[in-house]
Design a protein around this motif. Structure first.
Motif, PDB file in Angstrom:
ATOM      1  N   LEU A 145       0.874  -1.336  -0.069  1.00 11.87           N
ATOM      2  CA  LEU A 145       0.107  -0.003   0.077  1.00 11.87           C
ATOM      3  C   LEU A 145       0.803   1.331  -0.007  1.00 11.87           C
ATOM      4  O   LEU A 145       1.580   1.426   0.737  1.00 11.87           O
ATOM      5  N   SER A 146       0.572   2.122  -1.030  1.00 13.01           N
ATOM      6  CA  SER A 146       1.509   3.489  -1.060  1.00 13.01           C
ATOM      7  C   SER A 146       0.614   4.369  -1.326  1.00 13.01           C
ATOM      8  O   SER A 146      -0.469   4.218  -0.813  1.00 13.01           O
ATOM      9  N   ILE A 147       0.961   5.819  -1.532  1.00 12.30           N
ATOM     10  CA  ILE A 147       0.271   6.961  -1.657  1.00 12.30           C
ATOM     11  C   ILE A 147       0.232   7.720  -2.804  1.00 12.30           C
ATOM     12  O   ILE A 147       1.363   7.683  -3.627  1.00 12.30           O
ATOM     13  N   VAL A 148      -0.923   8.035  -3.287  1.00 13.69           N
ATOM     14  CA  VAL A 148      -0.991   8.643  -4.458  1.00 13.69           C
ATOM     15  C   VAL A 148      -0.084   9.727  -4.719  1.00 13.69           C
ATOM     16  O   VAL A 148      -0.164  10.757  -3.892  1.00 13.69           O
ATOM     17  N   GLY A 149       0.455  10.012  -5.806  1.00 16.38           N
ATOM     18  CA  GLY A 149       1.490  10.929  -6.261  1.00 16.38           C
ATOM     19  C   GLY A 149       3.044  10.706  -5.736  1.00 16.38           C
ATOM     20  O   GLY A 149       4.001  11.723  -6.048  1.00 16.38           O
ATOM     21  N   VAL A 150       3.207   9.806  -4.950  1.00 13.87           N
ATOM     22  CA  VAL A 150       4.584   9.793  -4.441  1.00 13.87           C
ATOM     23  C   VAL A 150       5.580   9.643  -5.568  1.00 13.87           C
ATOM     24  O   VAL A 150       6.705  10.279  -5.286  1.00 13.87           O
ATOM     25  N   GLY A 151       5.329   9.319  -6.721  1.00 15.80           N
ATOM     26  CA  GLY A 151       6.484   9.213  -7.753  1.00 15.80           C
ATOM     27  C   GLY A 151       6.565  10.466  -8.182  1.00 15.80           C
ATOM     28  O   GLY A 151       7.783  10.815  -8.772  1.00 15.80           O
ATOM     29  N   SER A 152       5.714  11.626  -8.127  1.00 17.98           N
ATOM     30  CA  SER A 152       5.833  12.892  -8.868  1.00 17.98           C
ATOM     31  C   SER A 152       6.203  13.935  -7.881  1.00 17.98           C
ATOM     32  O   SER A 152       6.380  15.277  -8.320  1.00 17.98           O
ATOM     33  N   ILE A 153       6.094  13.809  -6.445  1.00 14.35           N
ATOM     34  CA  ILE A 153       6.237  14.881  -5.436  1.00 14.35           C
ATOM     35  C   ILE A 153       7.563  14.826  -5.316  1.00 14.35           C
ATOM     36  O   ILE A 153       8.398  13.794  -4.828  1.00 14.35           O
ATOM     37  N   GLU A 154       8.182  15.986  -5.066  1.00 14.87           N
ATOM     38  CA  GLU A 154       9.733  16.156  -4.726  1.00 14.87           C
ATOM     39  C   GLU A 154       9.664  16.381  -3.134  1.00 14.87           C
ATOM     40  O   GLU A 154       9.398  17.162  -2.588  1.00 14.87           O
ATOM     41  N   ALA A 155      10.163  15.226  -2.388  1.00 14.43           N
ATOM     42  CA  ALA A 155      10.450  15.197  -1.168  1.00 14.43           C
ATOM     43  C   ALA A 155      11.528  14.543  -0.595  1.00 14.43           C
ATOM     44  O   ALA A 155      11.950  13.537  -1.385  1.00 14.43           O
ATOM     45  N   ASP A 156      11.878  14.582   0.542  1.00 12.90           N
ATOM     46  CA  ASP A 156      13.274  13.978   0.841  1.00 12.90           C
ATOM     47  C   ASP A 156      12.905  13.064   2.210  1.00 12.90           C
ATOM     48  O   ASP A 156      14.028  12.375   2.737  1.00 12.90           O
TER      49      ASP A 156
END
Ligand SMILES: NC(=O)c1ccc[n+]([C@@H]2O[C@H](COP(=O)([O-])OP(=O)(O)OC[C@H]3O[C@@H](n4cnc5c(N)ncnc54)[C@H](OP(=O)(O)O)[C@@H]3O)[C@@H](O)[C@H]2O)c1
Length: 246
Positions: A94-105
């Motif tokens: 289970l993951s989160i919508v958008g994780v591939g495109s959000i710049e986060a560290d």
């Protein structure tokens, strides 16, 4: 089917265990409280023995950026090695919508690395990405308050009932591996400002709300559509207002 659920005592995990057990599957519930540590590997081999499917609904005990990132990469590495060894036929995470495109560290980057480890592991898999749970909206709204005023990011959010997410995860666990990402979102997209108004109204609080271009989602800058599904995603039916009314 023999299904091991890792993170089985969590908000999603407990419901997935209940749904799969009720459907007649042979379910093993794994978490630290049952002697299975996904980071150190203690108890993982035994928990995966004979499993057809592993469902990974773990969560990091901390949202702190460094440790959260470390948690998701370490746990995925340990669990995927054990899944390979046990010849598991389907790994559901289970993951989160958008994780591939959000710049986060931190946490969100950790979730993205977790996804990549799953996709590259060679174990047949399905990644289910969900939007933010209704159960998490109080925490989100609370995080936006600065000196008695809500500073809402100028972005959309699409809350979904955790029970519906658990239903999707349990359903996917009994299907053939998709070897792909599936997105699941709440029934309506709303602004962060409207989400905060709804949550605080339900708490009987009347806080001023401003849309602040500098405001972040737990320290992560988000764009208008960073956290919401694209067209064609499967959607839940329980609206935030209905859920808050309960
Ligand atoms: N919150 C949201 O809005 C949202 C949206 C989309 C996706 N997600 C994702 O959904 C997933 C599940 O979230 P949740 O809220 O259901 O989690 P949760 O309620 O915090 O549960 C976490 C589970 O992980 C277990 N756990 C923690 N550390 C462990 C370790 N080292 N070894 C084994 N088990 C461990 C916990 O049990 P013990 O403490 O007994 O070990 C518990 O069963 C997360 O990966 C999150 O990123 C969340």
């Amino acid at each position: 089917m023999k299904i091991t659920v890792v993170g089985a005592t969590g908000l999603i995990g407990a419901q997935v265990v209940e749904l799969l057990s009720a459907a007649g599957h042979d379910v093993k519930a794994a978490s630290r409280s049952s002697g299975v540590d996904a980071v150190s590997g203690d108890g993982v081999g035994a928990a995966f023995e004979g499993a057809d499917v592993v469902v990974d609904v773990l969560n990091s005990p901390t949202l702190e950026p460094g440790p959260a990132l470390e948690f998701f990469t370490a746990s995925a590495t340990t669990l995927l090695a054990a899944a390979k060894k046990a010849d598991v036929r389907h790994y559901v995470v289970l993951s989160i919508v958008g994780v591939g495109s959000i710049e986060a560290d931190g946490y969100l980057h950790g979730k993205h690395l977790q996804e990549q480890l799953v996709a590259d592991s060679g174990v047949p898999y399905t990644i289910v990405r969900a939007t933010q749970f209704h159960e998490f909206t109080e925490g989100i709204a609370g995080s936006l308050v600065v000196d008695g005023q809500v500073h809402a990011p100028d972005a959309l959010i699409q809350p979904v009932a955790a029970a519906e997410v658990a239903g999707v995860v349990a359903g996917v666990a009994t299907e053939a591996p998709h070897n792909a990402v599936l997105n699941f979102g709440g029934p309506e997209k709303m602004s962060f400002a409207d989400l905060a108004r709804a949550v605080f109204a339900a708490q009987g609080k009347d806080l001023p709300v401003v849309v602040d271009p500098q405001a972040t989602y737990f320290g992560v800058p988000v764009q208008q559509n960073s956290l919401v599904t694209d067209d064609g995603a499967e959607l839940g039916t329980t609206r935030l207002a209905e859920w808050l009314d309960r």
